[in-house]
Write an enzyme that holds these catalytic residues in place. Structure first.
Site, PDB file in Angstrom:
ATOM      1  N   HIS A 163     114.219  -4.866  30.708  1.00  0.00           N
ATOM      2  CA  HIS A 163     113.065  -3.965  30.809  1.00  0.00           C
ATOM      3  C   HIS A 163     112.123  -4.316  29.674  1.00  0.00           C
ATOM      4  O   HIS A 163     112.560  -4.762  28.603  1.00  0.00           O
ATOM      5  CB  HIS A 163     113.577  -2.532  30.666  1.00  0.00           C
ATOM      6  CG  HIS A 163     112.552  -1.461  30.873  1.00  0.00           C
ATOM      7  ND1 HIS A 163     111.563  -1.176  29.935  1.00  0.00           N
ATOM      8  CD2 HIS A 163     112.363  -0.594  31.890  1.00  0.00           C
ATOM      9  CE1 HIS A 163     110.825  -0.167  30.382  1.00  0.00           C
ATOM     10  NE2 HIS A 163     111.287   0.193  31.571  1.00  0.00           N
ATOM     11  N   GLN A 187     120.369   2.551  31.889  1.00  0.00           N
ATOM     12  CA  GLN A 187     120.826   2.635  33.288  1.00  0.00           C
ATOM     13  C   GLN A 187     122.342   2.637  33.417  1.00  0.00           C
ATOM     14  O   GLN A 187     122.860   2.754  34.531  1.00  0.00           O
ATOM     15  CB  GLN A 187     120.241   1.471  34.099  1.00  0.00           C
ATOM     16  CG  GLN A 187     118.729   1.401  34.092  1.00  0.00           C
ATOM     17  CD  GLN A 187     118.079   2.590  34.810  1.00  0.00           C
ATOM     18  OE1 GLN A 187     118.708   3.258  35.623  1.00  0.00           O
ATOM     19  NE2 GLN A 187     116.813   2.848  34.497  1.00  0.00           N
ATOM     20  N   LYS A 223     117.049  10.145  31.992  1.00  0.00           N
ATOM     21  CA  LYS A 223     117.709   9.403  33.064  1.00  0.00           C
ATOM     22  C   LYS A 223     119.157   9.855  33.242  1.00  0.00           C
ATOM     23  O   LYS A 223     119.912   9.258  34.025  1.00  0.00           O
ATOM     24  CB  LYS A 223     117.661   7.894  32.769  1.00  0.00           C
ATOM     25  CG  LYS A 223     116.221   7.354  32.748  1.00  0.00           C
ATOM     26  CD  LYS A 223     116.208   5.854  32.504  1.00  0.00           C
ATOM     27  CE  LYS A 223     114.849   5.338  32.085  1.00  0.00           C
ATOM     28  NZ  LYS A 223     113.842   5.367  33.137  1.00  0.00           N
TER      29      LYS A 223
END
Lengths: 407, 107
Positions: free
Chosen positions: A112, A193, A216
């Site tokens: 990212h 993630q 998240k």
């Protein structure tokens, strides 16, 4: 807990819509909302340095939040620095290490931008050299490449993501971290993630820093954490200086508290309510991960959905083929439709809420996929259902097969 | 940014959002504050007469080219603009107005 019971905890879930954008932000469950609201209703005060009872009550809840966040990754509270998101956590390390010209940083094409641009900027501004490891067409980092790169000249830091936000590829993070450690290289793992989807233990991972975001993993936006080995955190140069961290100030000098490390690295009034919510989310997630049923079902649902999408003519699914190497995310594209047009159509016509574009992973999109325009990304969480998956696959099937009248 | 347009004599407020893009051009989405009810086949025919290229529709979605920009327009008024040059919200807002305020775009 059944899936229905779990979904009932999320007031923002809407019938008739499939929310498949959890990699961008998970929905917020009632216990987290309640914890944040309770702070504002019961002890709406600033923390640290305040000795009145309301300030102490708020400080206690914040301390408990830090304990819960630390426990989620099997770290100690003094090893946690609260930040606004993983981007800030990584930035704190990038700006905080005392780099010297000639230092070498290693990263990968799968990152990212938040775990890529800080290192590029250091290479441009501080005389640090940057090496970027290639990844497979599925987005995988080969530990042999890491070993070879470190053998060719060593490195001060290796920064990589445990799970690709763009392709869902799970990297062999512990193996990579072990190779780096043997070579005397520090590791920073982007866990944005990974932490939300499977148990994370920083001791087993063997990394030196772990960064992740609260929003998240069922927490509020504006929250996140940097876990770091204590001795490394104590050496980081704070990004900011100011209120809260200061021990003494004269007209032209100042000193800051360095223990616990977060004293110097968390400056100014934090998002107290948000962090208390983050702590609640950490406990919420820890219980779900501990039970294991919902995460396993989510993982299986993703595998079935990826397989179903692959069967549709005119649809290409990117990332790993094997379910064991994929987590959370399915990236795909539809022939003849740009990702933005496809995503807009899936939302407008089929009630599927997902994301399109390069997902802040342009090097990966450009060099590995050859698709600078990016992909459509469906990302799942533990509240995702078979109905969500079916709405997605039927919508994609319709888009791929539709006839368009030429006017 | 907000982008006011006039559709068929009615003032409509659009929210213009920058999407993921790269290079020299930009991609944008504009979303009306309240849903519209566009007859896309009629709109498509009129936009084609006004100079739009490659006009295609499936009844719920109209795709065409307008001054080098790939446009996707939905019946409720959502519009996706891709390959806007220069990559600026103001340029996207101009395209939005040109498309929706052309003689062809009527509710």
């Amino acid at each position: 807990m059944t899936k229905s019971e779990f979904r009932a905890l999320f007031p923002s879930l809407r019938p008739g819509l499939a929310y498949l954008d959890s990699a961008a932000k998970t929905l917020t469950p009632a216990p987290v909302l309640a914890a944040m609201s309770r702070y504002y209703r019961e002890c709406d005060s600033n923390v640290e340095r305040g000795l009145h009872r309301s300030s102490q009550a708020a400080a206690l809840r914040l301390a408990e939040a830090r304990e819960r966040v630390a426990a989620l990754v099997h770290g100690a509270p003094e090893e946690i620095v609260f930040v606004r998101n993983a981007t800030e956590a990584i930035g704190l390390v990038a700006a905080g290490i005392a780099w010297k010209p000639g230092d070498r940083i290693l990263t990968t094409l799968a990152e990212h931008h938040s775990n890529y641009l800080p290192w590029v900027r250091l290479s441009q501004e501080r005389g640090v050299s940057l090496s970027v490891l290639r990844v497979s067409p599925e987005g995988g980092v080969d530990p042999a490449d890491v070993r070879a790169s470190l053998a060719s000249g060593g490195a001060r830091l290796l920064a990589f993501s445990h799970v690709s936000n763009a392709l869902g590829t799970v990297q062999p993070a512990a193996e990579i971290a072990a190779i780096a450690r043997q070579a005397g290289c520090l590791t920073l793992v982007d866990g944005a993630q990974s932490v939300p989807h499977f148990p994370t233990d920083v001791n087993q991972l063997g990394c030196d820093f772990l960064a992740w975001s609260g929003h998240k993993m069922f927490g509020p936006t504006g929250t996140g954490a940097l876990w770091g080995r204590r001795e490394l955190l104590e050496e980081l140069r704070p990004l900011h200086v100011g209120g809260g961290a200061t021990k003494d100030v004269d007209r032209m000098t100042f000193s800051v508290y360095r223990t616990p490390p977060y004293h110097a690295l968390e400056v100014g009034t934090p998002d107290i309510g948000g962090l208390i919510g983050f702590g609640e989310a950490a406990q919420f997630l820890a219980e779900i991960l501990g039970e294991g049923i919902l995460p396993r079902r989510c993982h299986e649902l993703i595998g079935r959905t990826a397989a179903a999408l692959r069967q549709i003519p005119g649809v290409t699914v990117a990332g790993p083929v094997g379910d064991e190497r994929r987590s959370g995310v399915i990236s795909f594209w539809v022939d003849g439709l740009s990702p933005h047009a496809a995503a807009a159509a899936l939302d407008e016509q089929y009630g599927v809420l997902l994301r399109s574009g390069h997902h802040c992973a342009l090097p990966l999109m450009k060099e590995t996929l050859g698709r600078p325009e990016g992909t459509v990304r469906a990302s799942f969480s533990f509240y995702s259902t078979e109905e969500d998956a079916m709405r997605l696959t039927e919508g994609v099937r319709a888009l791929a097969g539709e006839a368009r009248e030429i006017l | 940014m907000k982008a006011p347009v006039t559709v068929s004599g009615n003032a409509v407020t659009y929210l213009l959002t920058t999407l993921c893009n790269h290079g020299e051009y930009g991609d944008y989405q504009a979303f009306p504050a309240s849903p519209l009810a566009l007859d896309l086949i009629a709109v498509g025919r009129r936009l084609k007469a006004a100079g739009a290229g490659s006009v295609r529709t499936n009844g719920q979605r109209l795709a065409f080219e307008w001054s080098g920009v790939a446009v996707t327009l939905f019946s409720a008024g959502r519009i996706v603009l891709e390959h806007v040059v220069p990559d600026q919200q103001a340029a996207a807002a101009e395209i939005l107005k040109a498309v929706l305020e052309s003689p062809g775009a009527e509710i």
